[in-house]
Scaffold this motif. Structure first.
Motif, mmCIF file in Angstrom:
data_model
loop_
_atom_site.group_PDB
_atom_site.id
_atom_site.type_symbol
_atom_site.label_atom_id
_atom_site.label_comp_id
_atom_site.label_asym_id
_atom_site.label_seq_id
_atom_site.Cartn_x
_atom_site.Cartn_y
_atom_site.Cartn_z
ATOM 1 N N LYS A 104 -7.468 34.010 1.251
ATOM 2 C CA LYS A 104 -6.023 34.214 1.352
ATOM 3 C C LYS A 104 -5.336 33.025 2.021
ATOM 4 C CE LYS A 104 -6.319 39.202 1.544
ATOM 5 N NZ LYS A 104 -6.139 40.420 2.317
ATOM 6 N N GLU A 105 -6.032 32.368 2.957
ATOM 7 C CA GLU A 105 -5.446 31.258 3.694
ATOM 8 C C GLU A 105 -5.492 29.938 2.925
ATOM 9 O OE1 GLU A 105 -8.318 32.891 5.135
ATOM 10 O OE2 GLU A 105 -6.992 34.474 5.804
ATOM 11 N N THR A 106 -6.223 29.873 1.828
ATOM 12 C CA THR A 106 -6.359 28.631 1.078
ATOM 13 C C THR A 106 -5.046 28.307 0.375
ATOM 14 O OG1 THR A 106 -8.676 29.203 0.667
ATOM 15 C CG2 THR A 106 -7.749 27.410 -0.629
ATOM 16 N N SER A 107 -4.540 27.115 0.633
ATOM 17 C CA SER A 107 -3.254 26.734 0.040
ATOM 18 C C SER A 107 -3.431 26.348 -1.425
ATOM 19 C CB SER A 107 -2.643 25.561 0.808
ATOM 20 O OG SER A 107 -3.377 24.386 0.561
ATOM 21 N N LEU A 108 -2.365 26.496 -2.173
ATOM 22 C CA LEU A 108 -2.356 26.124 -3.588
ATOM 23 C C LEU A 108 -2.613 24.621 -3.739
ATOM 24 C CD1 LEU A 108 -2.007 27.446 -6.329
ATOM 25 C CD2 LEU A 108 0.414 26.908 -6.198
ATOM 26 N N ALA A 109 -2.092 23.831 -2.814
ATOM 27 C CA ALA A 109 -2.301 22.381 -2.853
ATOM 28 C C ALA A 109 -3.777 22.040 -2.685
ATOM 29 C CB ALA A 109 -1.478 21.705 -1.767
ATOM 30 N N GLU A 110 -4.464 22.738 -1.805
ATOM 31 C CA GLU A 110 -5.896 22.496 -1.596
ATOM 32 C C GLU A 110 -6.706 22.878 -2.838
ATOM 33 O OE1 GLU A 110 -9.542 23.883 1.364
ATOM 34 O OE2 GLU A 110 -7.482 24.435 1.851
ATOM 35 N N ILE A 111 -6.342 23.969 -3.470
ATOM 36 C CA ILE A 111 -7.027 24.402 -4.693
ATOM 37 C C ILE A 111 -6.846 23.367 -5.794
ATOM 38 C CG2 ILE A 111 -7.053 26.152 -6.514
ATOM 39 C CD1 ILE A 111 -6.044 28.148 -4.318
ATOM 40 N N GLU A 112 -5.607 22.933 -5.986
ATOM 41 C CA GLU A 112 -5.315 21.968 -7.039
ATOM 42 C C GLU A 112 -5.958 20.616 -6.747
ATOM 43 O OE1 GLU A 112 -1.474 20.558 -9.653
ATOM 44 O OE2 GLU A 112 -1.321 22.270 -8.311
ATOM 45 N N GLU A 113 -5.959 20.209 -5.490
ATOM 46 C CA GLU A 113 -6.584 18.944 -5.098
ATOM 47 C C GLU A 113 -8.092 18.972 -5.340
ATOM 48 O OE1 GLU A 113 -7.527 17.294 -0.814
ATOM 49 O OE2 GLU A 113 -5.410 17.053 -1.284
ATOM 50 N N THR A 114 -8.721 20.101 -5.098
ATOM 51 C CA THR A 114 -10.156 20.234 -5.331
ATOM 52 C C THR A 114 -10.467 20.183 -6.820
ATOM 53 O OG1 THR A 114 -10.387 21.557 -3.328
ATOM 54 C CG2 THR A 114 -12.173 21.695 -4.914
ATOM 55 N N PHE A 115 -9.569 20.646 -7.651
ATOM 56 C CA PHE A 115 -9.782 20.656 -9.097
ATOM 57 C C PHE A 115 -9.460 19.315 -9.745
ATOM 58 C CE2 PHE A 115 -8.186 21.228 -13.422
ATOM 59 C CZ PHE A 115 -9.285 21.826 -14.015
ATOM 60 N N ARG A 116 -8.350 18.711 -9.382
ATOM 61 C CA ARG A 116 -7.780 17.558 -10.094
ATOM 62 C C ARG A 116 -8.580 16.276 -9.984
ATOM 63 N NH1 ARG A 116 -2.683 17.274 -12.093
ATOM 64 N NH2 ARG A 116 -1.298 18.957 -11.602
ATOM 65 N N TRP A 117 -8.179 15.321 -10.838
ATOM 66 C CA TRP A 117 -8.689 13.962 -10.828
ATOM 67 C C TRP A 117 -7.841 13.190 -9.837
ATOM 68 C CZ3 TRP A 117 -12.399 11.172 -13.649
ATOM 69 C CH2 TRP A 117 -12.312 9.793 -13.515
#
Length: 147
Positions: A41-54
């Motif tokens: 729940k505490e994981t930010s959307l920016a962190e999720i996207e950063e972990t996925f992206r190039w």
């Protein structure tokens, strides 16, 4: 990575990721980055996207300190942060609910490797209508050819 296979990366809720880790996919690369992300729940959307992206960054550090260097005695090199940027990752498994949260990033990925597959999670069943990979595959074939 000559002579060695590619890794499977996984992104999802704790139960999903734990299941894959128990199956043996957990690895750390030479920069000590894991090939998995547990989203809470505490994981930010920016962190999720950063972990996925190039994206390239300085070993997971988003900003340089005031002195301007992380390592004054040795040169610092840009280290890919996202799973898409890692040469050792051949497949990314992402829960479909999580993929919906970062849909523009998932839809923008057009390369063959790493392959991105959307999987169900405990709380969110798989919905083929929302799977971007399945939609692309359907577009390659005429409906008559699928039978």
């Amino acid at each position: 990575m000559a002579g060695r296979g590619k890794l499977i990366a996984v992104m999802g809720d704790e139960d999903t990721v734990t299941g894959f880790l128990l199956g043996g996919i957990g690895e750390l690369d030479k920069h000590r980055r894991p090939n998995f992300l547990v989203v809470e729940k505490e994981t930010s959307l920016a962190e999720i996207e950063e972990t996925f992206r190039w994206e390239r960054g300085l070993g997971g550090v988003s900003k340089l300190p005031e002195g301007g260097s992380l390592c004054p005695l040795t040169p610092c090199f840009a280290i890919p942060r996202g799973f898409l940027a890692r040469e050792d990752v051949g497949m990314i498994l992402i829960s479909q609910a999580l993929a919906e949260q970062i849909r523009p990033a998932v839809a923008a990925h057009a390369r063959a490797l790493p392959a991105v597959l959307e999987i169900p999670s405990k709380d969110h069943p798989y919905d083929p209508a929302r799977d971007s990979v399945l939609r692309r595959a359907r577009g390659l074939f005429a409906p008559d050819e699928l039978r």
